[in-house]
Enzyme design. Structure first.
Site, PDB file in Angstrom:
ATOM      1  N   THR A  97       0.870  -1.173   0.000  1.00 60.82           N
ATOM      2  CA  THR A  97       0.000   0.000   0.000  1.00 60.82           C
ATOM      3  C   THR A  97       0.904   1.219   0.000  1.00 60.82           C
ATOM      4  OG1 THR A  97      -1.574  -1.260   1.330  1.00 60.82           O
ATOM      5  CG2 THR A  97      -1.898   1.136   1.199  1.00 60.82           C
ATOM      6  N   LYS A 117       4.077  -8.794   4.223  1.00 59.91           N
ATOM      7  CA  LYS A 117       2.750  -8.216   4.046  1.00 59.91           C
ATOM      8  C   LYS A 117       1.983  -9.118   3.087  1.00 59.91           C
ATOM      9  CE  LYS A 117       0.361  -3.873   3.481  1.00 59.91           C
ATOM     10  NZ  LYS A 117       0.420  -2.461   3.075  1.00 59.91           N
ATOM     11  N   GLU A 175       2.149  -4.845  17.417  1.00 59.95           N
ATOM     12  CA  GLU A 175       1.925  -3.753  16.464  1.00 59.95           C
ATOM     13  C   GLU A 175       0.490  -3.266  16.571  1.00 59.95           C
ATOM     14  OE1 GLU A 175       2.352  -5.141  12.407  1.00 59.95           O
ATOM     15  OE2 GLU A 175       1.033  -6.843  12.723  1.00 59.95           O
TER      16      GLU A 175
HETATM   17  C1  LIG Z   1      -4.965  -2.541   4.971  1.00 64.67           C
HETATM   18  C2  LIG Z   1      -4.336  -1.948   3.972  1.00 64.67           C
HETATM   19  O1  LIG Z   1      -3.104  -1.318   4.125  1.00 64.67           O
HETATM   20  C3  LIG Z   1      -2.761  -0.935   5.411  1.00 64.67           C
HETATM   21  C4  LIG Z   1      -3.626   0.143   5.868  1.00 64.67           C
HETATM   22  C5  LIG Z   1      -3.207   1.466   5.782  1.00 64.67           C
HETATM   23  C6  LIG Z   1      -4.107   2.573   6.255  1.00 64.67           C
HETATM   24  O2  LIG Z   1      -5.317   2.312   6.394  1.00 64.67           O
HETATM   25  O3  LIG Z   1      -3.577   3.690   6.493  1.00 64.67           O
HETATM   26  C7  LIG Z   1      -1.948   1.795   5.237  1.00 64.67           C
HETATM   27  C8  LIG Z   1      -1.070   0.793   4.906  1.00 64.67           C
HETATM   28  C9  LIG Z   1      -1.308  -0.563   5.367  1.00 64.67           C
HETATM   29  N1  LIG Z   1      -0.733  -0.716   6.694  1.00 64.67           N
HETATM   30  C10 LIG Z   1      -4.885  -1.892   2.597  1.00 64.67           C
HETATM   31  O4  LIG Z   1      -5.983  -2.417   2.395  1.00 64.67           O
HETATM   32  O5  LIG Z   1      -4.189  -1.323   1.746  1.00 64.67           O
HETATM   33  C1  PLP Z   2      -0.659  -5.378   9.930  1.00 63.15           C
HETATM   34  C2  PLP Z   2       0.150  -4.178   9.505  1.00 63.15           C
HETATM   35  N1  PLP Z   2       1.190  -3.776  10.264  1.00 63.15           N
HETATM   36  C3  PLP Z   2       1.958  -2.699   9.906  1.00 63.15           C
HETATM   37  C4  PLP Z   2       1.689  -1.993   8.768  1.00 63.15           C
HETATM   38  C5  PLP Z   2       2.534  -0.793   8.385  1.00 63.15           C
HETATM   39  O1  PLP Z   2       3.214  -1.074   7.209  1.00 63.15           O
HETATM   40  P1  PLP Z   2       3.739   0.098   6.255  1.00 63.15           P
HETATM   41  O2  PLP Z   2       4.608   1.010   7.078  1.00 63.15           O
HETATM   42  O3  PLP Z   2       4.491  -0.628   5.176  1.00 63.15           O
HETATM   43  O4  PLP Z   2       2.515   0.820   5.716  1.00 63.15           O
HETATM   44  C6  PLP Z   2       0.617  -2.392   7.949  1.00 63.15           C
HETATM   45  C7  PLP Z   2       0.335  -1.702   6.668  1.00 63.15           C
HETATM   46  O5  PLP Z   2       0.270  -2.349   5.654  1.00 63.15           O
HETATM   47  C8  PLP Z   2      -0.169  -3.491   8.308  1.00 63.15           C
HETATM   48  O6  PLP Z   2      -1.214  -3.895   7.553  1.00 63.15           O
END
Ligand SMILES: C=C(O[C@@H]1C=C(C(=O)O)C=C[C@H]1N)C(=O)O
Ligand code: PLP
Length: 271
Positions: free
Chosen positions: A29, A140, A173
């Protein structure tokens, strides 16, 4: 903006796709600003790690090219890449020769309340526990039912994020974020060798902290250590850094180190 499947505009995928059938795939994402994907190299590094560990054959330079082209067309927003192992017949056995399927989706910019960053948030203490699986820890991947169950635990707007523990009660987390504690001027973030997603923003914050000679530690964290932290914040690659003000009966101020790292993250996301 239209979605792309394997580089072509499309809004359907095969019913045989193993990502649909078994969650056999990964996703990223990515924030897009001024037609550029932010922290792209970090996203691609995590994706490459996932492809290697799951043995999904993927042309990562092709993925980079498509992400850059799609982001250039998007301009602003949140770009989602879903990479699956492609089509399969019935049964779990993966086909080592299968080429990964690339799905690109464009979403509007995230519209979180400004108060989350400015004043901080409250975390919901999730009952759902993260299971231990070192072979998947950090990735992820598409198996997100634990996050779905955790996010379903609250419907109020008082809690902007949740806190997730593992089955031994260790702090791991957020539901969609990583977590950092500040203690005596240093950073501590949970060790994700058992479970959790190794976030792109977590990696960037660790890098920036080390560049600033701020001590950092990746370690198992108990609820008691969380309780006695000087500051707590959560982060992800879309919103950057949010100070954490409370979780259940625990509470913390918005501290100077959180603000410093939040400013750095914001500068990256507003680039
Ligand atoms: C769950 C997703 O991505 C996560 C959620 C976010 C957010 O809602 O800010 C950002 C990045 C990921 N941790 C998704 O469906 O893309
Ligand atoms: C379970 C989880 N932990 C942590 C993160 C944070 O990841 P990032 O910094 O790559 O957005 C995310 C986002 O995708 C997530 O879904």
């Amino acid at each position: 903006m239209d979605s792309w499947v394997d580089g072509q505009p499309a809004d359907v995928v095969s019913l045989k796709d193993r990502g649909l059938a078994y969650g056999d795939g990964l996703f990223e994402t990515i924030a897009v600003r001024s037609a550029r994907p932010i922290l792209l190299d970090r996203h691609l590094t995590r994706l490459a790690d996932g492809c290697a560990r799951l043995a999904i054959a993927t042309d990562l330079e092709l993925v980079r090219h498509e992400l850059l082209s799609y982001a250039a067309a998007m301009g602003e927003g949140v770009l989602k890449l879903i990479l699956t192992r492609g089509d399969g017949l019935r049964g779990y056995a993966p086909d080592p020769a299968a080429q990964g399927r690339r799905i690109l989706q464009g979403n509007p910019p995230a519209a979180y309340p400004a108060a989350h960053a400015e004043h901080g948030i409250r975390l919901f203490p999730c009952n759902t526990r993260l299971s231990t699986q070192p072979l998947l820890a950090g990735l992820k991947h598409l198996n997100r039912l634990e996050q779905v169950l955790a996010r379903a635990e609250w419907q109020d707007s008082e809690h902007a994020e949740g806190l997730m523990l593992d089955q031994a009660g260790r702090v791991v987390e957020g539901v969609y974020s990583n977590i950092f504690l500040v203690r005596d001027g240093g950073l501590i973030t949970p060790d994700l060798k058992r479970c959790g997603v190794a976030g792109v923003m977590r990696a960037e914050i660790l890098f920036q902290a080390e560049s600033l000679a701020i001590p950092t530690q990746i370690a198992d964290i108990s609820l008691e250590q969380l309780q006695w932290a000087d500051e707590v914040f959560v982060c992800n690659s879309v919103y950057g850094v949010w100070p954490v003000r409370a979780c259940a009966a625990l509470s913390w101020p918005v501290g100077p180190l959180t603000r410093k790292l939040q400013t750095i993250a914001r500068a990256l996301l507003d680039a």
